[in-house]
Write a protein that holds these residues in place. Structure first.
Motif, PDB file in Angstrom:
ATOM      1  N   HIS A   1       0.821  -1.218   0.000  1.00 19.02           N
ATOM      2  CA  HIS A   1       0.000   0.000   0.000  1.00 19.02           C
ATOM      3  C   HIS A   1       0.856   1.269   0.000  1.00 19.02           C
ATOM      4  O   HIS A   1       0.724   2.108  -0.888  1.00 19.02           O
ATOM      5  N   TYR A   2       1.729   1.394   0.964  1.00 19.69           N
ATOM      6  CA  TYR A   2       2.420   2.661   1.177  1.00 19.69           C
ATOM      7  C   TYR A   2       3.578   2.889   0.207  1.00 19.69           C
ATOM      8  O   TYR A   2       4.069   4.013   0.093  1.00 19.69           O
TER       9      TYR A   2
ATOM     10  N   ILE B   1      -6.688  -2.955  -0.725  1.00 20.48           N
ATOM     11  CA  ILE B   1      -6.245  -1.677  -0.153  1.00 20.48           C
ATOM     12  C   ILE B   1      -5.319  -1.889   1.045  1.00 20.48           C
ATOM     13  O   ILE B   1      -4.152  -1.523   0.994  1.00 20.48           O
ATOM     14  N   PHE B   2      -5.823  -2.430   2.110  1.00 18.26           N
ATOM     15  CA  PHE B   2      -5.033  -2.637   3.325  1.00 18.26           C
ATOM     16  C   PHE B   2      -5.007  -4.125   3.667  1.00 18.26           C
ATOM     17  O   PHE B   2      -5.820  -4.592   4.469  1.00 18.26           O
TER      18      PHE B   2
ATOM     19  N   TRP C   1      -9.043   2.911  -6.601  1.00 21.91           N
ATOM     20  CA  TRP C   1      -8.717   3.945  -5.625  1.00 21.91           C
ATOM     21  C   TRP C   1      -9.916   4.850  -5.360  1.00 21.91           C
ATOM     22  O   TRP C   1     -10.169   5.245  -4.211  1.00 21.91           O
TER      23      TRP C   1
ATOM     24  N   TYR D   1     -12.219   2.944  -3.105  1.00 22.49           N
ATOM     25  CA  TYR D   1     -11.670   2.951  -1.739  1.00 22.49           C
ATOM     26  C   TYR D   1     -11.990   4.260  -1.023  1.00 22.49           C
ATOM     27  O   TYR D   1     -12.450   4.247   0.131  1.00 22.49           O
TER      28      TYR D   1
END
Length: 386
Positions: free
Chosen positions: A122-123, A288-289, A350, A353
């Protein structure tokens, strides 16, 4: 990044009349019509939408949106109406969902090795994406909008609120667990004269943070919280507890207790759940996470018991709704410069999300908490700050 790679697989079979009827009936209970005239109604362009949603629930809903099987003028409102109708309590669980929940119970999905991989997914997507979406300091957590007109003002108000709640004083050592791109660490060092150690598992975050704050007493390390050593006057953790996992909440609190000085203060800022959960939404988990999880009040207080005294509990989830709307606006404005790298499937993922996150806070399914703790045996009087 492979921009329009098929990231998922849908049913591949077309809908039966029964599946279509059941899905349409569930949507109508939320006040949503297929091919209706309201901005929250959905337009179905591919009949594979119906078996996917029928068989996979929220996972199918998100995947078919990514695939372009359905759309809405206002997907955030569509998702808000779905959440407020509590359709998840009416839908029958399929085998895949049952297995997913059993896995969440049996395994520690937030082990040191797994979390490192999940954070990267993710990051480390690309600093260009987050620079376009976030404020100038790249704060990827809820802003504090009281008296603020812009995202930059609201995020600075949040940073200052945290520093004042921590009662920071020049010369203190501050530990920032999950420091992101270093925005809070840099602010605290510059404005309050403290020395900061920030830890993250994201290589991209660490690289940018070290460059931005090289002129300040800020050290950024690639490190898991479980490996922390040393002692600190203050500890802060913003938007990181969502990656800890229910099997590790007690260890998390034990670790903070171990590194925080006896007269220290610990501030925990994170998204909370209304109920104690041991899993997360399967679409959020997959796209996403990965392995993310929001703690409940009970889970936090149980883990903190015997380690900390709760001095202050501040809830301002409504501010996250406004923050997310601003992020989505900036993301969409920046998309022409990002599209070649990320592709249309990513755009729809995205956008979905950000819309479902906005809807979750609007429906009060999610909360935003800032909790201040002092250590057991610390008898200093704490003055709450707003």
């Amino acid at each position: 990044m492979s921009s329009d790679k098929q990231l998922f697989s849908t049913s591949g079979s077309f809908s039966s009349n029964y599946e279509q009827e059941v899905v349409c009936d569930l949507l109508s209970k939320a006040g949503i019509q297929v091919n209706g005239v309201n901005s929250w109604d959905i337009v179905v362009s591919d009949p594979r939408f119906y078996p996917s949603v029928f068989r996979q629930g929220s996972l199918g809903l998100g995947e078919t949106y990514m695939a372009g099987f359905w759309d809405s003028v206002s997907p955030d409102i569509t998702l808000y109406k779905l959440l407020t109708a509590n359709l998840e309590n009416q839908a029958k669980y399929n085998l895949k969902m049952v297995l997913y929940r059993i896995k969440a119970y049996l395994f520690n999905r937030q082990s040191v090795q797994q979390v490192s991989r999940d954070i990267h997914r993710h990051y480390d997507l690309g600093n260009d994406l987050f620079e376009a979406m976030l404020d100038d300091r790249m704060i990827y957590s809820c802003a504090y909008w009281q008296g603020a007109k812009t995202l930059e003002e609201a995020q600075e108000k949040k940073l200052d609120l945290i520093c004042r709640k921590l009662h920071l004083e020049a010369g203190q050592r501050l530990l920032d667990i999950g420091c992101g791109w270093g925005g809070l660490a840099g602010y605290a060092a510059e404005k309050y004269g403290v020395e900061v150690l920030g830890i993250t598992l994201s290589e991209e975050q660490a690289k940018l943070a070290r460059k931005r704050y090289a002129h300040l007493p800020v050290t950024i390390e690639l490190q898991d919280y479980r490996d922390l050593t040393g002692r600190y006057d203050r500890v802060v953790s913003v938007g990181m507890v969502e990656h800890v996992g229910y099997k590790n909440y007690s260890l998390y609190m034990q670790t903070v207790d171990r590194v925080l000085k006896n007269d220290g203060i610990f501030l925990l800022h994170g998204i909370g759940s209304n109920t104690s959960m041991k899993h997360t939404d399967p679409w959020i988990d997959r796209y996403i996470f990965p392995n993310g999880m929001m703690p409940s009040m009970q889970q936090i207080t149980k883990a903190a018991e015997g380690h900390f005294v709760m001095e202050d509990w501040h809830s301002f989830g409504n501010d996250y709704e406004q923050t997310l709307r601003e992020w989505r606006k900036r993301f969409k404005q920046a998309w022409p410069s990002l599209s070649a790298k990320y592709g249309n499937t990513f755009y729809r993922m995205w956008n979905y999300y950000l819309c479902c996150s906005t809807a979750s806070f609007q429906a009060k399914k999610n909360q935003l908490w800032q909790i201040v703790f002092s250590k057991m045996g610390n008898h200093r009087i704490y003055q709450p700050v707003r």
